[in-house]
Scaffold this motif. Structure first.
Motif, PDB file in Angstrom:
ATOM      1  N   PRO A 122       0.794  -1.232   0.000  1.00 35.72           N
ATOM      2  CA  PRO A 122       0.000   0.000   0.000  1.00 35.72           C
ATOM      3  C   PRO A 122       0.825   1.280   0.000  1.00 35.72           C
ATOM      4  O   PRO A 122       0.294   2.348  -0.276  1.00 35.72           O
ATOM      5  CB  PRO A 122      -0.842  -0.098   1.266  1.00 35.72           C
ATOM      6  CG  PRO A 122      -0.512  -1.366   1.932  1.00 35.72           C
ATOM      7  CD  PRO A 122       0.542  -2.070   1.159  1.00 35.72           C
ATOM      8  N   VAL A 123       2.115   1.187   0.339  1.00 39.33           N
ATOM      9  CA  VAL A 123       3.003   2.343   0.291  1.00 39.33           C
ATOM     10  C   VAL A 123       4.300   1.895  -0.367  1.00 39.33           C
ATOM     11  O   VAL A 123       4.660   0.729  -0.298  1.00 39.33           O
ATOM     12  CB  VAL A 123       3.301   2.914   1.697  1.00 39.33           C
ATOM     13  CG1 VAL A 123       2.051   3.471   2.347  1.00 39.33           C
ATOM     14  CG2 VAL A 123       3.943   1.872   2.593  1.00 39.33           C
ATOM     15  N   ASP A 124       4.992   2.815  -0.998  1.00 40.81           N
ATOM     16  CA  ASP A 124       6.284   2.494  -1.602  1.00 40.81           C
ATOM     17  C   ASP A 124       7.357   2.734  -0.551  1.00 40.81           C
ATOM     18  O   ASP A 124       7.606   3.877  -0.161  1.00 40.81           O
ATOM     19  CB  ASP A 124       6.536   3.367  -2.833  1.00 40.81           C
ATOM     20  CG  ASP A 124       7.781   2.958  -3.604  1.00 40.81           C
ATOM     21  OD1 ASP A 124       8.699   2.361  -2.988  1.00 40.81           O
ATOM     22  OD2 ASP A 124       7.843   3.238  -4.811  1.00 40.81           O
ATOM     23  N   PRO A 125       8.008   1.671  -0.066  1.00 39.15           N
ATOM     24  CA  PRO A 125       9.004   1.839   0.998  1.00 39.15           C
ATOM     25  C   PRO A 125      10.137   2.788   0.618  1.00 39.15           C
ATOM     26  O   PRO A 125      10.688   3.471   1.476  1.00 39.15           O
ATOM     27  CB  PRO A 125       9.552   0.425   1.214  1.00 39.15           C
ATOM     28  CG  PRO A 125       8.538  -0.477   0.620  1.00 39.15           C
ATOM     29  CD  PRO A 125       7.837   0.291  -0.446  1.00 39.15           C
ATOM     30  N   ARG A 126      10.454   2.875  -0.666  1.00 38.32           N
ATOM     31  CA  ARG A 126      11.539   3.762  -1.100  1.00 38.32           C
ATOM     32  C   ARG A 126      11.171   5.217  -0.824  1.00 38.32           C
ATOM     33  O   ARG A 126      12.017   6.004  -0.395  1.00 38.32           O
ATOM     34  CB  ARG A 126      11.835   3.533  -2.584  1.00 38.32           C
ATOM     35  CG  ARG A 126      12.308   2.110  -2.878  1.00 38.32           C
ATOM     36  CD  ARG A 126      12.315   1.797  -4.336  1.00 38.32           C
ATOM     37  NE  ARG A 126      10.978   1.916  -4.895  1.00 38.32           N
ATOM     38  CZ  ARG A 126      10.670   1.672  -6.173  1.00 38.32           C
ATOM     39  NH1 ARG A 126      11.620   1.329  -7.020  1.00 38.32           N
ATOM     40  NH2 ARG A 126       9.446   1.791  -6.600  1.00 38.32           N
ATOM     41  N   GLU A 127       9.909   5.565  -1.053  1.00 42.07           N
ATOM     42  CA  GLU A 127       9.456   6.939  -0.795  1.00 42.07           C
ATOM     43  C   GLU A 127       9.349   7.215   0.697  1.00 42.07           C
ATOM     44  O   GLU A 127       9.709   8.292   1.168  1.00 42.07           O
ATOM     45  CB  GLU A 127       8.110   7.175  -1.477  1.00 42.07           C
ATOM     46  CG  GLU A 127       8.184   7.159  -2.996  1.00 42.07           C
ATOM     47  CD  GLU A 127       6.817   7.267  -3.639  1.00 42.07           C
ATOM     48  OE1 GLU A 127       5.829   7.572  -2.932  1.00 42.07           O
ATOM     49  OE2 GLU A 127       6.737   7.049  -4.862  1.00 42.07           O
TER      50      GLU A 127
ATOM     51  N   VAL B 255       3.922   3.875   9.716  1.00 42.96           N
ATOM     52  CA  VAL B 255       3.235   3.264   8.572  1.00 42.96           C
ATOM     53  C   VAL B 255       2.437   2.047   9.041  1.00 42.96           C
ATOM     54  O   VAL B 255       1.249   1.907   8.740  1.00 42.96           O
ATOM     55  CB  VAL B 255       4.247   2.871   7.475  1.00 42.96           C
ATOM     56  CG1 VAL B 255       3.580   2.030   6.392  1.00 42.96           C
ATOM     57  CG2 VAL B 255       4.885   4.123   6.867  1.00 42.96           C
ATOM     58  N   TRP B 256       3.082   1.162   9.790  1.00 45.20           N
ATOM     59  CA  TRP B 256       2.423  -0.079  10.205  1.00 45.20           C
ATOM     60  C   TRP B 256       1.269   0.154  11.178  1.00 45.20           C
ATOM     61  O   TRP B 256       0.311  -0.620  11.201  1.00 45.20           O
ATOM     62  CB  TRP B 256       3.444  -1.032  10.816  1.00 45.20           C
ATOM     63  CG  TRP B 256       4.025  -1.939   9.783  1.00 45.20           C
ATOM     64  CD1 TRP B 256       5.149  -1.738   9.058  1.00 45.20           C
ATOM     65  CD2 TRP B 256       3.494  -3.189   9.364  1.00 45.20           C
ATOM     66  NE1 TRP B 256       5.348  -2.788   8.193  1.00 45.20           N
ATOM     67  CE2 TRP B 256       4.345  -3.699   8.370  1.00 45.20           C
ATOM     68  CE3 TRP B 256       2.376  -3.943   9.724  1.00 45.20           C
ATOM     69  CZ2 TRP B 256       4.125  -4.916   7.731  1.00 45.20           C
ATOM     70  CZ3 TRP B 256       2.151  -5.164   9.090  1.00 45.20           C
ATOM     71  CH2 TRP B 256       3.013  -5.639   8.104  1.00 45.20           C
ATOM     72  N   ASP B 257       1.342   1.187  11.984  1.00 48.84           N
ATOM     73  CA  ASP B 257       0.267   1.457  12.939  1.00 48.84           C
ATOM     74  C   ASP B 257      -0.894   2.240  12.333  1.00 48.84           C
ATOM     75  O   ASP B 257      -1.906   2.463  13.004  1.00 48.84           O
ATOM     76  CB  ASP B 257       0.816   2.196  14.172  1.00 48.84           C
ATOM     77  CG  ASP B 257       1.670   1.300  15.056  1.00 48.84           C
ATOM     78  OD1 ASP B 257       1.576   0.065  14.944  1.00 48.84           O
ATOM     79  OD2 ASP B 257       2.454   1.842  15.865  1.00 48.84           O
TER      80      ASP B 257
ATOM     81  N   GLN C 176      -2.380  -0.685   7.458  1.00 51.16           N
ATOM     82  CA  GLN C 176      -2.006  -1.960   8.072  1.00 51.16           C
ATOM     83  C   GLN C 176      -2.668  -3.186   7.442  1.00 51.16           C
ATOM     84  O   GLN C 176      -1.984  -4.194   7.205  1.00 51.16           O
ATOM     85  CB  GLN C 176      -2.295  -1.925   9.572  1.00 51.16           C
ATOM     86  CG  GLN C 176      -1.724  -3.135  10.296  1.00 51.16           C
ATOM     87  CD  GLN C 176      -2.047  -3.096  11.768  1.00 51.16           C
ATOM     88  OE1 GLN C 176      -2.947  -3.812  12.211  1.00 51.16           O
ATOM     89  NE2 GLN C 176      -1.348  -2.279  12.536  1.00 51.16           N
ATOM     90  N   PRO C 177      -3.968  -3.181   7.137  1.00 52.53           N
ATOM     91  CA  PRO C 177      -4.555  -4.389   6.543  1.00 52.53           C
ATOM     92  C   PRO C 177      -3.882  -4.800   5.224  1.00 52.53           C
ATOM     93  O   PRO C 177      -3.655  -5.982   4.989  1.00 52.53           O
ATOM     94  CB  PRO C 177      -6.026  -4.003   6.312  1.00 52.53           C
ATOM     95  CG  PRO C 177      -6.282  -2.932   7.326  1.00 52.53           C
ATOM     96  CD  PRO C 177      -5.000  -2.162   7.424  1.00 52.53           C
ATOM     97  N   GLY C 178      -3.559  -3.822   4.394  1.00 52.94           N
ATOM     98  CA  GLY C 178      -2.879  -4.135   3.139  1.00 52.94           C
ATOM     99  C   GLY C 178      -1.489  -4.696   3.359  1.00 52.94           C
ATOM    100  O   GLY C 178      -1.058  -5.627   2.675  1.00 52.94           O
TER     101      GLY C 178
END
Length: 197
Positions: A70-75, A99-101, A106-108
């Motif tokens: 759901p998010v791009d970790p690089r960004e 991000v995780w909280d 989180q569901p994605g």
């Protein structure tokens, strides 16, 4: 009027992007990151390789899209790296937990983790996600030996995902984020910049 069939690959259509993504997911799952090529994904989707590049850019970008994170970790990690190595362990962990909280994200993330663990036997994480997505970003924070330091950081983060979010083990699942940062951040900092045996 000509009755000849058109030749060549079909042009892009509204569902073409989804078809390319489905072909990429299948290829990454079956062949791993190294065994997947843009050309093979394009052939499987019945499109020109240039169209795959148009929709997704590089193979790395296609891989991230195929994981459906759901998010791009690089960004997300870019500001952590931009601030430099000093204090990076705590910044990295604070960003990670933020991000995780997030209840919208989180569901994605959990779906991705469960899917990878269930279906992949670690191949996509080992061959793709760590070296292609996380490794190059974190390498900007380490003074030396990224081949040792980045997997150490990854092991800590994966363990945190499993204990805090997948298994929800107490007290990790209930621990306030700032307590996690205070207790685990120094470990990450050591892995990033400390002396290693």
């Amino acid at each position: 009027m000509s009755t000849r069939a058109s030749r060549g690959r079909r042009p892009g259509a509204p569902d073409t992007r989804a078809e390319v993504l489905a072909a990429a997911r299948t290829s990454f799952a079956e062949r791993g990151f190294r065994g997947t090529t843009i050309r093979a994904v394009a052939a499987s989707a019945g499109v020109d390789p240039a169209l795959v590049h148009h929709y997704f850019g590089t193979k790395d970008d296609l891989f991230v899209a195929a994981l459906e994170i759901p998010v791009d970790p690089r960004e997300v990690l870019a500001p952590v790296v931009a601030a430099g190595p000093d204090g990076a362990g705590e910044r990295l962990l604070r960003t990670f937990l933020g991000v995780w909280d997030d209840p919208q994200v989180q569901p994605g993330l959990l779906a991705v983790v469960r899917s990878v663990v269930a279906d992949d036997s670690g191949g996509l994480v080992r061959e793709g996600f760590i070296p292609v997505v996380v490794g190059p970003v974190l390498a900007g924070l380490v003074p030396d030996r990224p081949e040792v330091r980045v997997p150490l950081v990854a092991s800590q983060m994966v363990g945190l995902i499993v204990t805090r979010y997948v298994l929800a083990l107490p007290p990790m699942a209930q621990m306030p984020a700032e307590d996690v940062v205070a207790r685990v951040g120094p470990v990450l900092q050591h892995y990033l910049t400390g002396d290693l045996p």
